[in-house]
Motif scaffolding. Structure first.
Motif, PDB file in Angstrom:
ATOM      1  N   SER A 121       0.856  -1.189   0.000  1.00  0.00           N
ATOM      2  CA  SER A 121       0.000   0.000   0.000  1.00  0.00           C
ATOM      3  C   SER A 121       0.892   1.241   0.000  1.00  0.00           C
ATOM      4  N   ALA A 122       0.279   2.396  -0.036  1.00  0.00           N
ATOM      5  CA  ALA A 122       1.004   3.665   0.013  1.00  0.00           C
ATOM      6  C   ALA A 122       0.322   4.545   1.057  1.00  0.00           C
ATOM      7  N   ARG A 123       0.925   5.680   1.354  1.00  0.00           N
ATOM      8  CA  ARG A 123       0.343   6.582   2.349  1.00  0.00           C
ATOM      9  C   ARG A 123      -1.061   6.991   1.919  1.00  0.00           C
ATOM     10  N   VAL A 124      -1.996   6.846   2.845  1.00  0.00           N
ATOM     11  CA  VAL A 124      -3.402   7.102   2.538  1.00  0.00           C
ATOM     12  C   VAL A 124      -3.610   8.517   2.024  1.00  0.00           C
ATOM     13  N   GLN A 125      -3.044   9.499   2.702  1.00  0.00           N
ATOM     14  CA  GLN A 125      -3.255  10.887   2.307  1.00  0.00           C
ATOM     15  C   GLN A 125      -2.658  11.175   0.935  1.00  0.00           C
ATOM     16  N   LEU A 126      -1.521  10.542   0.640  1.00  0.00           N
ATOM     17  CA  LEU A 126      -0.894  10.735  -0.670  1.00  0.00           C
ATOM     18  C   LEU A 126      -1.811  10.234  -1.782  1.00  0.00           C
ATOM     19  N   ILE A 127      -2.401   9.065  -1.590  1.00  0.00           N
ATOM     20  CA  ILE A 127      -3.310   8.507  -2.597  1.00  0.00           C
ATOM     21  C   ILE A 127      -4.515   9.430  -2.782  1.00  0.00           C
ATOM     22  N   LYS A 128      -5.056   9.951  -1.694  1.00  0.00           N
ATOM     23  CA  LYS A 128      -6.190  10.876  -1.786  1.00  0.00           C
ATOM     24  C   LYS A 128      -5.807  12.146  -2.543  1.00  0.00           C
ATOM     25  N   ASP A 129      -4.593  12.636  -2.290  1.00  0.00           N
ATOM     26  CA  ASP A 129      -4.134  13.858  -2.967  1.00  0.00           C
ATOM     27  C   ASP A 129      -3.994  13.633  -4.468  1.00  0.00           C
ATOM     28  N   ILE A 130      -3.470  12.471  -4.855  1.00  0.00           N
ATOM     29  CA  ILE A 130      -3.301  12.180  -6.284  1.00  0.00           C
ATOM     30  C   ILE A 130      -4.662  12.003  -6.950  1.00  0.00           C
ATOM     31  N   GLN A 131      -5.573  11.333  -6.275  1.00  0.00           N
ATOM     32  CA  GLN A 131      -6.935  11.208  -6.805  1.00  0.00           C
ATOM     33  C   GLN A 131      -7.550  12.585  -7.040  1.00  0.00           C
ATOM     34  N   LYS A 132      -7.327  13.484  -6.098  1.00  0.00           N
ATOM     35  CA  LYS A 132      -7.878  14.838  -6.218  1.00  0.00           C
ATOM     36  C   LYS A 132      -7.291  15.557  -7.429  1.00  0.00           C
ATOM     37  N   LEU A 133      -5.984  15.386  -7.652  1.00  0.00           N
ATOM     38  CA  LEU A 133      -5.343  16.003  -8.822  1.00  0.00           C
ATOM     39  C   LEU A 133      -5.982  15.493 -10.112  1.00  0.00           C
ATOM     40  N   TYR A 134      -6.152  14.177 -10.195  1.00  0.00           N
ATOM     41  CA  TYR A 134      -6.773  13.595 -11.386  1.00  0.00           C
ATOM     42  C   TYR A 134      -8.188  14.128 -11.570  1.00  0.00           C
ATOM     43  N   ASN A 135      -8.954  14.139 -10.501  1.00  0.00           N
ATOM     44  CA  ASN A 135     -10.361  14.564 -10.609  1.00  0.00           C
ATOM     45  C   ASN A 135     -10.504  16.033 -10.978  1.00  0.00           C
ATOM     46  N   GLN A 136      -9.495  16.822 -10.643  1.00  0.00           N
ATOM     47  CA  GLN A 136      -9.517  18.247 -10.981  1.00  0.00           C
ATOM     48  C   GLN A 136      -8.880  18.538 -12.333  1.00  0.00           C
ATOM     49  N   GLY A 137      -8.440  17.475 -12.998  1.00  0.00           N
ATOM     50  CA  GLY A 137      -7.844  17.651 -14.317  1.00  0.00           C
ATOM     51  C   GLY A 137      -6.441  18.221 -14.292  1.00  0.00           C
ATOM     52  N   LYS A 138      -5.756  18.102 -13.157  1.00  0.00           N
ATOM     53  CA  LYS A 138      -4.399  18.632 -13.040  1.00  0.00           C
ATOM     54  C   LYS A 138      -3.377  17.545 -13.379  1.00  0.00           C
ATOM     55  N   PRO A 139      -2.208  17.927 -13.848  1.00  0.00           N
ATOM     56  CA  PRO A 139      -1.202  16.932 -14.246  1.00  0.00           C
ATOM     57  C   PRO A 139      -0.663  16.150 -13.052  1.00  0.00           C
ATOM     58  N   VAL A 140      -0.369  14.889 -13.278  1.00  0.00           N
ATOM     59  CA  VAL A 140       0.220  14.020 -12.248  1.00  0.00           C
ATOM     60  C   VAL A 140       1.512  13.444 -12.800  1.00  0.00           C
ATOM     61  N   SER A 141       2.597  13.609 -12.053  1.00  0.00           N
ATOM     62  CA  SER A 141       3.881  13.038 -12.444  1.00  0.00           C
ATOM     63  C   SER A 141       4.322  12.063 -11.361  1.00  0.00           C
ATOM     64  N   PHE A 142       4.355  10.788 -11.695  1.00  0.00           N
ATOM     65  CA  PHE A 142       4.745   9.791 -10.702  1.00  0.00           C
ATOM     66  C   PHE A 142       6.247   9.817 -10.424  1.00  0.00           C
ATOM     67  N   GLU A 143       7.003  10.465 -11.294  1.00  0.00           N
ATOM     68  CA  GLU A 143       8.453  10.575 -11.082  1.00  0.00           C
ATOM     69  C   GLU A 143       8.756  11.257  -9.749  1.00  0.00           C
ATOM     70  N   GLN A 144       7.928  12.234  -9.373  1.00  0.00           N
ATOM     71  CA  GLN A 144       8.228  13.011  -8.174  1.00  0.00           C
ATOM     72  C   GLN A 144       8.042  12.228  -6.880  1.00  0.00           C
TER      73      GLN A 144
END
Length: 440
Positions: free
Chosen positions: A236-259
């Motif tokens: 698994s991964a940090r719960v809050q991190l997963i929620k933050d990435i979901q929020k980025l996707y849902n808002q149409g913002k770019p997501v870079s997994f490299e970071q």
């Protein structure tokens, strides 16, 4: 009886049928963070003279052994534990010793529902033996509604006796009949929403792209960085991190997994996306067919699996093929990543299909996992003949660009070139995809 029916119907050849038939233990898919969810219901334990507690301990280990290599969560329904069915303190001590680090290290959360003074006393007795790290995993849950913060509540298998007890507790707290649990009305999805909306919605809002952006980006990253990672999809991964990435996707913002520098992050995001689809990727329609799958003779299962998959709607078929092609690649690297087709099936089976009502019982997992394992292991056979619109799967298929441009899905078929094997040249992908020639 409603809850225990799938368990009661389990095959009597089960090695622990004498214990399993009571429905004490259930595996109901994943929690909100992609961790396997295991439920222990005390109210299902018969009187001690009808249950061999040593056999119960062996059955617990037998079941957990199938899942402890991955992160997992335990929900313990305490209500119903009485003097007549309560294990001895000696048994509890033995159980704690038997569940060594192998079982404890990947247990990420333990929810004790409706705790009593007995539970708190037992905890204090064993506290000197319990590590501080393990102690932090424990959460007391006084009312069922509190589980909604952490779990997919509607997918929990909750015995009717526990539901009634919860209502009585809430009534006693308020001094009157319990108020209905308030569930906020669903908000309309954003135009850029990716999680919790249908494949059709995502396609319509993303210029007709057939593969959802979340799947495309996570799979592409994992192909490059995660194929050889040991235990990929098991962590698994940090719960809050997963929620933050979901929020980025849902808002149409770019997501870079490299970071994030952690391949387990996109792996969890992929599982979460599949799990939050309103209808599973393999559709509600096919659930019963998949459950009946093990009735088919072993030698005929691959062809039966092929017929089931080919009955999918076109869009679902394309997305399933894209995903299974990738999982096949992962399984080809199992010497390094330890994720065979069987291991991958245990992780992804519950994220590909689930019943339209209720939850997946422990007895329903076996056919689901066998079906998923066949999909991955026999990818070439199962997905060999059904063609995408405008695409020929001959030995050297030729796709004419003018023909594609006339097709309604022209741009989106080009988007699938990665899926069809034209953009990659790795050995695993050559084994997974056919070549595609383009005639201009």
């Amino acid at each position: 009886f409603f809850v225990l029916l799938p368990t009661l119907m389990m095959n009597m050849s089960h090695p622990y049928y004498d214990v399993a038939r009571h429905g004490i233990l259930q595996v109901t898919g994943d929690d909100k963070y992609g961790r396997k969810l295991i439920i222990f219901s005390s109210c299902c334990m018969p009187p001690s003279h009808q249950l061999n507690h040593h056999r119960l301990l062996e059955y617990l280990k037998y079941t957990l052994d199938q899942y402890v290599e991955s992160d997992y969560t335990v929900v313990y329904f305490h209500y119903g534990l009485r003097s007549s069915n309560k294990p001895s303190l000696r048994w509890l001590r033995e159980a704690y010793r038997e569940f060594d680090r192998k079982y404890k290290k990947n247990l990420k959360a333990l929810y004790v529902v409706h705790p009593t003074n007995f539970i708190r006393i037992i905890w204090n007795i064993f506290k000197p033996l319990i590590s501080h790290k393990f102690g932090k995993k424990l959460t007391y849950v006084n009312y069922l509604a509190e589980l909604r913060e952490h779990l997919n509540y509607d997918q929990l298998i909750i015995p009717p006796a526990v539901l009634r007890h919860d209502e009585e507790l809430r009534a006693a707290q308020k001094g009157g009949p319990p108020p209905p649990v308030k569930i906020p009305p669903p908000r309309p999805p954003l135009p850029t929403q990716q999680f919790g909306v249908s494949l059709q919605y995502i396609r319509e809002k993303n210029n007709g792209e057939l593969i959802p952006p979340v799947m495309c980006q996570t799979v592409s990253y994992l192909k490059r960085k995660g194929l050889k990672t040991e235990g990929i999809f098991r962590r698994s991964a940090r719960v809050q991190l997963i929620k933050d990435i979901q929020k980025l996707y849902n808002q149409g913002k770019p997501v870079s997994f490299e970071q994030y520098s952690d391949v387990h992050v996109p792996a969890v995001i992929l599982k979460t996306f599949l799990r939050e689809l309103p209808e599973p990727l393999l559709t509600f329609t096919l659930y019963d067919q998949i459950q009946d799958f093990t009735k088919v003779e072993s030698s005929l299962r691959a062809s039966r699996c092929k017929r089931i998959v080919e009955s999918l709607p076109e869009h679902n078929f394309i997305v399933v093929k894209y995903l299974i092609c990738f999982l096949h690649m992962v399984s080809q690297e199992s010497i390094s990543n330890k994720m065979s087709s069987s291991n991958l099936a245990c992780v992804f089976g519950v994220n590909l299909v689930w019943p339209p009502k209720g939850t997946i019982s422990l007895g329903a997992l076996a056919p689901l996992n066998i079906f998923t394992e066949l999909l991955i292991e026999h990818y070439h056979t199962i997905f060999s003949s059904r063609c995408l619109p405008g695409v020929s799967y001959a030995a050297t298929p030729v796709l004419h660009i003018p023909d594609i441009r006339r097709h309604a899905d022209a741009v989106h078929l080009l988007f699938l070139f990665d899926f069809l094997g034209t953009l990659k040249s790795g050995s695993s992908e050559r084994g997974c995809n056919r070549s595609l020639s383009i005639a201009v």
